[in-house]
Motif scaffolding. Structure first.
Motif, PDB file in Angstrom:
ATOM      1  N   ALA A 430       0.823  -1.204   0.000  1.00  0.00           N
ATOM      2  CA  ALA A 430       0.000   0.000   0.000  1.00  0.00           C
ATOM      3  C   ALA A 430       0.859   1.256   0.000  1.00  0.00           C
ATOM      4  CB  ALA A 430      -0.925  -0.005   1.215  1.00  0.00           C
ATOM      5  N   SER A 431       2.011   1.219   0.664  1.00  0.00           N
ATOM      6  CA  SER A 431       2.852   2.414   0.768  1.00  0.00           C
ATOM      7  C   SER A 431       3.365   2.867  -0.592  1.00  0.00           C
ATOM      8  CB  SER A 431       4.038   2.137   1.702  1.00  0.00           C
ATOM      9  OG  SER A 431       4.970   1.250   1.105  1.00  0.00           O
ATOM     10  N   LEU A 432       3.678   1.923  -1.465  1.00  0.00           N
ATOM     11  CA  LEU A 432       4.153   2.293  -2.797  1.00  0.00           C
ATOM     12  C   LEU A 432       3.073   2.999  -3.590  1.00  0.00           C
ATOM     13  CD1 LEU A 432       6.142  -0.960  -3.688  1.00  0.00           C
ATOM     14  CD2 LEU A 432       7.080   1.253  -2.999  1.00  0.00           C
ATOM     15  N   LYS A 436       2.948   7.101  -4.917  1.00  0.00           N
ATOM     16  CA  LYS A 436       2.696   7.456  -6.322  1.00  0.00           C
ATOM     17  C   LYS A 436       1.498   8.381  -6.463  1.00  0.00           C
ATOM     18  CE  LYS A 436       4.627   3.222  -8.312  1.00  0.00           C
ATOM     19  NZ  LYS A 436       4.326   1.969  -9.068  1.00  0.00           N
ATOM     20  N   GLN A 437       0.513   8.228  -5.592  1.00  0.00           N
ATOM     21  CA  GLN A 437      -0.701   9.047  -5.688  1.00  0.00           C
ATOM     22  C   GLN A 437      -0.494  10.498  -5.278  1.00  0.00           C
ATOM     23  OE1 GLN A 437      -3.273   6.709  -3.187  1.00  0.00           O
ATOM     24  NE2 GLN A 437      -4.164   5.575  -4.918  1.00  0.00           N
ATOM     25  N   GLY A 438       0.583  10.776  -4.553  1.00  0.00           N
ATOM     26  CA  GLY A 438       0.885  12.148  -4.187  1.00  0.00           C
ATOM     27  C   GLY A 438       0.113  12.683  -3.001  1.00  0.00           C
ATOM     28  N   ASP A 445       6.604  10.168   5.807  1.00  0.00           N
ATOM     29  CA  ASP A 445       5.388  10.341   6.605  1.00  0.00           C
ATOM     30  C   ASP A 445       4.560   9.058   6.627  1.00  0.00           C
ATOM     31  OD1 ASP A 445       6.104  12.949   7.083  1.00  0.00           O
ATOM     32  OD2 ASP A 445       4.833  13.788   5.503  1.00  0.00           O
ATOM     33  N   ILE A 446       4.569   8.329   5.517  1.00  0.00           N
ATOM     34  CA  ILE A 446       3.892   7.030   5.465  1.00  0.00           C
ATOM     35  C   ILE A 446       4.520   6.089   6.494  1.00  0.00           C
ATOM     36  CG2 ILE A 446       3.373   5.031   4.014  1.00  0.00           C
ATOM     37  CD1 ILE A 446       3.608   6.904   1.577  1.00  0.00           C
ATOM     38  N   ASP A 447       5.851   6.074   6.510  1.00  0.00           N
ATOM     39  CA  ASP A 447       6.564   5.201   7.437  1.00  0.00           C
ATOM     40  C   ASP A 447       6.270   5.562   8.885  1.00  0.00           C
ATOM     41  OD1 ASP A 447       7.789   3.764   5.364  1.00  0.00           O
ATOM     42  OD2 ASP A 447       9.415   5.216   5.210  1.00  0.00           O
ATOM     43  N   GLY A 462       9.876   1.318   8.388  1.00  0.00           N
ATOM     44  CA  GLY A 462       8.581   1.724   7.856  1.00  0.00           C
ATOM     45  C   GLY A 462       8.290   0.981   6.569  1.00  0.00           C
ATOM     46  N   PRO A 463       7.018   0.891   6.172  1.00  0.00           N
ATOM     47  CA  PRO A 463       6.673   0.078   4.993  1.00  0.00           C
ATOM     48  C   PRO A 463       7.242   0.611   3.688  1.00  0.00           C
ATOM     49  CG  PRO A 463       4.762   1.292   5.790  1.00  0.00           C
ATOM     50  CD  PRO A 463       5.825   1.435   6.829  1.00  0.00           C
ATOM     51  N   HIS A 464       7.254   1.934   3.516  1.00  0.00           N
ATOM     52  CA  HIS A 464       7.791   2.462   2.258  1.00  0.00           C
ATOM     53  C   HIS A 464       9.302   2.302   2.215  1.00  0.00           C
ATOM     54  CE1 HIS A 464       8.991   5.412  -0.833  1.00  0.00           C
ATOM     55  NE2 HIS A 464       7.888   5.012  -1.411  1.00  0.00           N
TER      56      HIS A 464
END
Length: 479
Positions: A430-432, A436-438, A445-447, A462-464
Motif C-alpha cells: 500500500a505504501s508504494l 505514487k498518488q501524491g 510520513d507514510i513510514d 517503515g513500509p515504504h
C-alpha cells in the motif's frame, strides 16, 4: 582554534567551553575543538586543573545528526574521549540539561562529574540500532556495576541527576544554576584535596555477574527478540568484566561496527529522521497563528487540549465567537454553527474513513486505533491554513503528520486489516501506491504513521522504506 570550542583561564583553572547551538552536538568541529582546547589547557603552565562545560540550555546532547550515514572524520569520538581521560591535569565535567550518548561518554572520560539540578544523562544509542561506541559499555560498568549498566544501556532510558548520583554515574550535584561556577568550585575543591578525581578507565573491572547477564538476555528475548543491537550491548558489557580495559574497548568497537553494518540500524535511523518535522507543509509560508479555537462537541482530546491551552497561548471555547479562527469538531457533531470565515477541522476515527468525503470540513484530523500520533488531512484547506492548524496542534502538545486529499493512515489501516496474517507486507504494498498518488508530502510520513499508529516494526524503518529496499534489491539481482 575551532570557533565552537574555546579555552580561557580563570585564575589557576583552565576552562574548555563548548558553544555549538542548539544542543552542542558532537560534530567534527566540536571533536577537533575539544582536542585543540585540551592541548591549550595542558600547555598552559598557569592552569593547575581543567573544567569542561557547555554554553546554552544543555551539555552535549549527543552526536551530530547531520553526520549520520556519512564516513567518519578524524578525530573520531573514542580518540577524543581517550585523550580527555589521559589528561595530566584533573579534568572536571559540568553537566546541565542533558548529557546523552556521546555526551555522557565524554563526561565519563573526564576525572570528575558534577551536575546541575534537572540534569538527565543516558546512553540511548540502542534506540538507533547501535551501542555506545566511545567507551560507554566499558566505563559505565566500572562505575555502576554490570546489572545497572545492562539495564541502562539496553533500555537507553534517561536518568535524572539524583538517580545518577546514587548510582555513581556523577560524583556531585551542585545547586548552583551556573555551569562555570559549579565547575570552578569542584576544581578548586579537588586542588585543595577536598574531593577526589579519578580516571574511570583505570578503575577495577566490574565483578562478573553471569546471573544478571542471563536475566537481561532472557528479558530481551521476550521483549525484543527480533532486535540486533540490544544483544550486542550485552556482549560488550560482558567484555568489561573479563578483559583488560583496552581489550574491552577493542571488543566494543568490533560490536559497534557490527551494529553499524546492520540493516536495523539503517531502519531505526530512518524512523528517527521521519519523526523530525512531519507537521511541516512544504508549500506553506508563515501563516498567522491560530489563537482562538472553538471545540464543538465532546472528545477526550479536547480535555487534554484545555490542559495545554494557557501554556500554548491559545484561547479555547465551547462555542464559536467573533474572534474564533477555527472550529475543531468532535465525531458525530456538525460544524454548521461555525462562521464561514472559520477554518473547519473535523475529528474522524480511522475506522470511519469512508465518511471523509462527506464531511463539511477544510481539514480532517484522523485518529488511529492506538498511539498518540494523528494525521491532519487537507481536504479543502490551503497549504498556509493547514500549516496554521498543524502549528496550533503542536502548541497544544499534539503530534501530527500532515497529508492532503486522502488519508494515508486510513489506507494503511485498511491494507493491514484486509490481510491480518501478513499485515506487514500489505502495508508495504500500500505504501508504494500512496507515494505514487501524491497524497503524502514526504514518503517518510507514510513510514512514521505505520510505525507509530499501526504497529509496523520500527527496526524495519517503515513500509515504504522497506518496500523501496526490497524493490532495489530485486532489481539488482534480476537478470
Amino acid at each position: 582554534m575551532t570557533a565552537c570550542v574555546h579555552y580561557q583561564r580563570h585564575d589557576d583553572i583552565g576552562v574548555i567551553c563548548i558553544d555549538n547551538p542548539p544542543v552542542n552536538a558532537l560534530g567534527h568541529a566540536v571533536r577537533s575543538g575539544l582536542l585543540d582546547s585540551l592541548d591549550e589547557g595542558l600547555n598552559d603552565d598557569g592552569a593547575r586543573a581543567l573544567v569542561l562545560m557547555a554554553k546554552g540550555r544543555t551539555f552535549i546532547a549527543g552526536a551530530d545528526i547531520r553526520e549520520f550515514g556519512k564516513p567518519p572524520r578524524q578525530p573520531i569520538l573514542p580518540e577524543v574521549v581517550a585523550r580527555l581521560e589521559a589528561s595530566a591535569k584533573p579534568l572536571v565535567a559540568v553537566l546541565h540539561g542533558t548529557a546523552l550518548g556521546g555526551g555522557l561518554e565524554v563526561a565519563l572520560g573526564c576525572h570528575y562529574r558534577v551536575a546541575l539540578p534537572g540534569t538527565r544523562v543516558g546512553l540511548p544509542e540502542v534506540k538507533l540500532g547501535l551501542l555506545p561506541g566511545a567507551g560507554g559499555t566499558q566505563r559505565l560498568p566500572r562505575l555502576v556495576g554490570v546489572d545497572n549498566a545492562l539495564e541502562l544501556i539496553t533500555s537507553g532510558r534517561f536518568v535524572p541527576a539524583e538517580e545518577a548520583l546514587a548510582l555513581g554515574i556523577i560524583d556531585a550535584l551542585d545547586e548552583n544554576d551556573v555551569p562555570l561556577v559549579a565547575g570552578l568550585g569542584a576544581a578548586r575543591a579537588i586542588l585543595k584535596g577536598l574531593r577526589t578525581s579519578r580516571r574511570t578507565g583505570e578503575l577495577p573491572a566490574p565483578a562478573a555477574d553471569p546471573e544478571a547477564i542471563a536475566r537481561h538476555r532472557a528479558r530481551l528475548e521476550v521483549e525484543v527478540p527480533e532486535l540486533f543491537s540490544p544483544f550486542r550491548c550485552i556482549e560488550a558489557i560482558e567484555a568489561s568484566t573479563d578483559t583488560r580495559f583496552d581489550e574491552g574497548l577493542r571488543r566494543e568497537r568490533e560490536l559497534f561496527l557490527a551494529c553499524m553494518d546492520s540493516p536495523q540500524r539503517a531502519g531505526l535511523i530512518h524512523a528517527f529522521f521521519a519523526a523530525r518535522a512531519p507537521h511541516k507543509v512544504p508549500e506553506a509560508s508563515q501563516p498567522p497563528a491560530l489563537t482562538h479555537i472553538a471545540l464543538i462537541g465532546e472528545h477526550p482530546l479536547f480535555q487534554r487540549f484545555k490542559g495545554q491551552a494557557d501554556r500554548a497561548g491559545i484561547e479555547l471555547t465551547d462555542q464559536p465567537a467573533k474572534t474564533t479562527q477555527a472550529c475543531l469538531v468532535a465525531p458525530g457533531d456538525s460544524p454548521a454553527n461555525c462562521p464561514d470565515t472559520c477554518l473547519r477541522i473535523a475529528l474522524l476515527p480511522v475506522e470511519h474513513n469512508d465518511r471523509l468525503k462527506d464531511l463539511n470540513a477544510d481539514l480532517v484530523l484522523v485518529i488511529p486505533p492506538q498511539g498518540t500520533l494523528l494525521e491532519l488531512v487537507a481536504t479543502g484547506a490551503s497549504a498556509d491554513q493547514q500549516q496554521a492548524a498543524a502549528d496550533a496542534l503542536k502548541a497544544l502538545r499534539q503530534d501530527v503528520v500532515v497529508s492532503r486529499h486522502q488519508s494515508l493512515l486510513a489506507a494503511l489501516y485498511h491494507a493491514a486489516n484486509t490481510a491480518p496474517d501478513d499485515h506487514v507486507a500489505a502495508m508495504q504494498a500500500a505504501s508504494l501506491t500512496l507515494a505514487k498518488q501524491g497524497h503524502c508530502y514526504r514518503s517518510s510520513d507514510i513510514d512514521l504513521l505505520a510505525v507509530e499508529a499501526l504497529g509496523y516494526p520500527r527496526h524495519l524503518g517503515g513500509p515504504h522504506h522497506q518496500a523501496t529496499l526490497t524493490a532495489s534489491a530485486t532489481s539488482e539481482t534480476s537478470p
